[in-house]
Motif scaffolding. Structure first.
Motif, PDB file in Angstrom:
ATOM      1  N   LEU A 153       0.832  -1.196  -0.194  1.00 38.78           N
ATOM      2  CA  LEU A 153       0.201   0.000  -0.023  1.00 38.78           C
ATOM      3  C   LEU A 153       0.757   1.237  -0.017  1.00 38.78           C
ATOM      4  CD1 LEU A 153      -2.828  -1.100   2.652  1.00 38.78           C
ATOM      5  CD2 LEU A 153      -2.989  -0.896   0.147  1.00 38.78           C
ATOM      6  N   PRO A 154       0.329   2.453  -0.497  1.00 39.90           N
ATOM      7  CA  PRO A 154       1.178   3.551  -0.526  1.00 39.90           C
ATOM      8  C   PRO A 154       1.713   3.954   0.921  1.00 39.90           C
ATOM      9  CG  PRO A 154      -0.921   3.827  -1.663  1.00 39.90           C
ATOM     10  CD  PRO A 154      -1.039   2.731  -0.950  1.00 39.90           C
ATOM     11  N   GLY A 155       2.803   4.645   0.881  1.00 40.08           N
ATOM     12  CA  GLY A 155       3.481   4.730   2.304  1.00 40.08           C
ATOM     13  C   GLY A 155       2.654   5.865   2.920  1.00 40.08           C
ATOM     14  N   THR A 156       1.835   6.658   2.695  1.00 38.75           N
ATOM     15  CA  THR A 156       0.933   7.555   3.256  1.00 38.75           C
ATOM     16  C   THR A 156      -0.582   7.044   3.816  1.00 38.75           C
ATOM     17  OG1 THR A 156      -0.035   8.239   1.352  1.00 38.75           O
ATOM     18  CG2 THR A 156       1.744   9.452   2.051  1.00 38.75           C
ATOM     19  N   TYR A 157      -0.743   5.666   3.460  1.00 40.70           N
ATOM     20  CA  TYR A 157      -1.862   5.057   4.154  1.00 40.70           C
ATOM     21  C   TYR A 157      -1.861   4.512   5.209  1.00 40.70           C
ATOM     22  CZ  TYR A 157      -5.810   1.522   3.863  1.00 40.70           C
ATOM     23  OH  TYR A 157      -6.767   0.979   4.156  1.00 40.70           O
ATOM     24  N   TYR A 158      -3.088   4.911   5.906  1.00 45.30           N
ATOM     25  CA  TYR A 158      -3.249   4.535   7.318  1.00 45.30           C
ATOM     26  C   TYR A 158      -4.876   4.084   7.204  1.00 45.30           C
ATOM     27  CZ  TYR A 158      -5.548   9.035   7.991  1.00 45.30           C
ATOM     28  OH  TYR A 158      -6.086  10.098   7.963  1.00 45.30           O
ATOM     29  N   THR A 159      -5.221   2.988   8.382  1.00 42.28           N
ATOM     30  CA  THR A 159      -6.525   2.484   8.525  1.00 42.28           C
ATOM     31  C   THR A 159      -6.903   2.787   9.834  1.00 42.28           C
ATOM     32  OG1 THR A 159      -8.013   0.794   8.152  1.00 42.28           O
ATOM     33  CG2 THR A 159      -5.723   0.167   8.625  1.00 42.28           C
ATOM     34  N   THR A 160      -8.133   2.927   9.998  1.00 45.25           N
ATOM     35  CA  THR A 160      -8.759   2.975  11.394  1.00 45.25           C
ATOM     36  C   THR A 160      -9.503   1.641  11.672  1.00 45.25           C
ATOM     37  OG1 THR A 160     -10.723   3.981  10.742  1.00 45.25           O
ATOM     38  CG2 THR A 160      -9.048   5.607  11.260  1.00 45.25           C
ATOM     39  N   SER A 161      -9.448   0.663  10.755  1.00 43.53           N
ATOM     40  CA  SER A 161     -10.184  -0.400  11.023  1.00 43.53           C
ATOM     41  C   SER A 161      -9.468  -1.750  11.418  1.00 43.53           C
ATOM     42  CB  SER A 161     -10.912  -0.856   9.613  1.00 43.53           C
ATOM     43  OG  SER A 161     -11.568  -2.147   9.720  1.00 43.53           O
ATOM     44  N   ALA A 162     -10.087  -2.083  12.834  1.00 39.08           N
ATOM     45  CA  ALA A 162      -9.391  -3.046  13.418  1.00 39.08           C
ATOM     46  C   ALA A 162      -9.178  -4.393  12.332  1.00 39.08           C
ATOM     47  CB  ALA A 162     -10.107  -3.432  14.726  1.00 39.08           C
ATOM     48  N   ALA A 163     -10.033  -4.505  11.646  1.00 40.22           N
ATOM     49  CA  ALA A 163      -9.988  -5.727  10.732  1.00 40.22           C
ATOM     50  C   ALA A 163      -8.711  -5.898   9.675  1.00 40.22           C
ATOM     51  CB  ALA A 163     -11.247  -5.798  10.132  1.00 40.22           C
ATOM     52  N   GLU A 164      -8.144  -4.362   9.568  1.00 38.93           N
ATOM     53  CA  GLU A 164      -7.197  -4.393   8.813  1.00 38.93           C
ATOM     54  C   GLU A 164      -5.965  -4.607   9.254  1.00 38.93           C
ATOM     55  OE1 GLU A 164      -7.407  -1.498   5.262  1.00 38.93           O
ATOM     56  OE2 GLU A 164      -9.268  -1.173   6.209  1.00 38.93           O
ATOM     57  N   TYR A 165      -5.655  -4.981  10.564  1.00 36.56           N
ATOM     58  CA  TYR A 165      -4.483  -4.929  11.292  1.00 36.56           C
ATOM     59  C   TYR A 165      -4.566  -6.434  11.490  1.00 36.56           C
ATOM     60  CZ  TYR A 165      -4.126   0.029  12.296  1.00 36.56           C
ATOM     61  OH  TYR A 165      -4.122   1.406  11.969  1.00 36.56           O
ATOM     62  N   ASP A 166      -3.221  -7.117  11.380  1.00 38.48           N
ATOM     63  CA  ASP A 166      -3.103  -8.381  11.397  1.00 38.48           C
ATOM     64  C   ASP A 166      -2.158  -9.136  12.488  1.00 38.48           C
ATOM     65  OD1 ASP A 166      -1.057  -8.553   8.289  1.00 38.48           O
ATOM     66  OD2 ASP A 166      -1.027  -6.989   9.908  1.00 38.48           O
ATOM     67  N   PHE A 167      -1.508  -7.914  13.494  1.00 41.73           N
ATOM     68  CA  PHE A 167      -0.688  -8.504  14.465  1.00 41.73           C
ATOM     69  C   PHE A 167      -1.179  -7.429  15.517  1.00 41.73           C
ATOM     70  CE2 PHE A 167       1.765 -11.701  12.191  1.00 41.73           C
ATOM     71  CZ  PHE A 167       2.041 -11.314  11.010  1.00 41.73           C
ATOM     72  N   TRP A 168      -1.043  -8.021  16.750  1.00 41.78           N
ATOM     73  CA  TRP A 168      -1.622  -7.300  17.860  1.00 41.78           C
ATOM     74  C   TRP A 168      -0.539  -7.484  19.193  1.00 41.78           C
ATOM     75  CZ3 TRP A 168      -5.897  -4.052  17.899  1.00 41.78           C
ATOM     76  CH2 TRP A 168      -6.612  -4.073  17.089  1.00 41.78           C
TER      77      TRP A 168
END
Length: 128
Positions: free
Chosen positions: A103-118
């Protein structure tokens, strides 16, 4: 694989400050987006802040705007500076990794579903 360890939580009086840290290991840290989430007792986990892979783009949830700041040093650490803490900020805080390096280096997400490590979380308790 990515391993995340949060630190910096604790007990603080309302109006005080804490700085949370998240140390990552296991892969090239600079290629991942990072986020902070929190979960208060009896409530669902909610988004708090996110920072892009490049570090140039950030966002925080409206309830903490002007009080919380997310940053990273690309030496495998991401931080959440929390100022003017309120009782309602009491929660377990988790850092998370979005490992999609395409993904672009400026991309961020607020969706927990898009994070894969916690991480395992760190407790923040704000007292009156």
């Amino acid at each position: 694989q990515v391993q995340l360890v949060e630190s910096g939580g604790g007990l603080v009086q309302a109006g005080g400050s804490l700085r949370l840290s998240c140390a990552a290991s296991g892969r090239t840290f600079s290629n991942v987006g990072m986020g902070w989430f929190r979960q208060a007792p009896g409530k669902e986990r909610e988004f708090v802040a996110a920072i892009s892979r490049s570090g140039s783009s950030t966002t925080v949830v409206d309830s903490v705007k002007g009080r919380f700041t997310i940053s990273r040093d690309n030496a495998k650490n991401v931080y959440l500076q929390m100022d003017s803490l309120k009782l309602e900020d009491t929660a377990v805080y988790y850092c998370a990794v979005d490992s999609r390096s395409y993904l672009p280096g400026t991309y961020y997400t607020t969706s927990a579903a898009e994070y894969d490590f916690w991480g395992q979380g760190t407790q923040v308790t704000v007292s009156s």
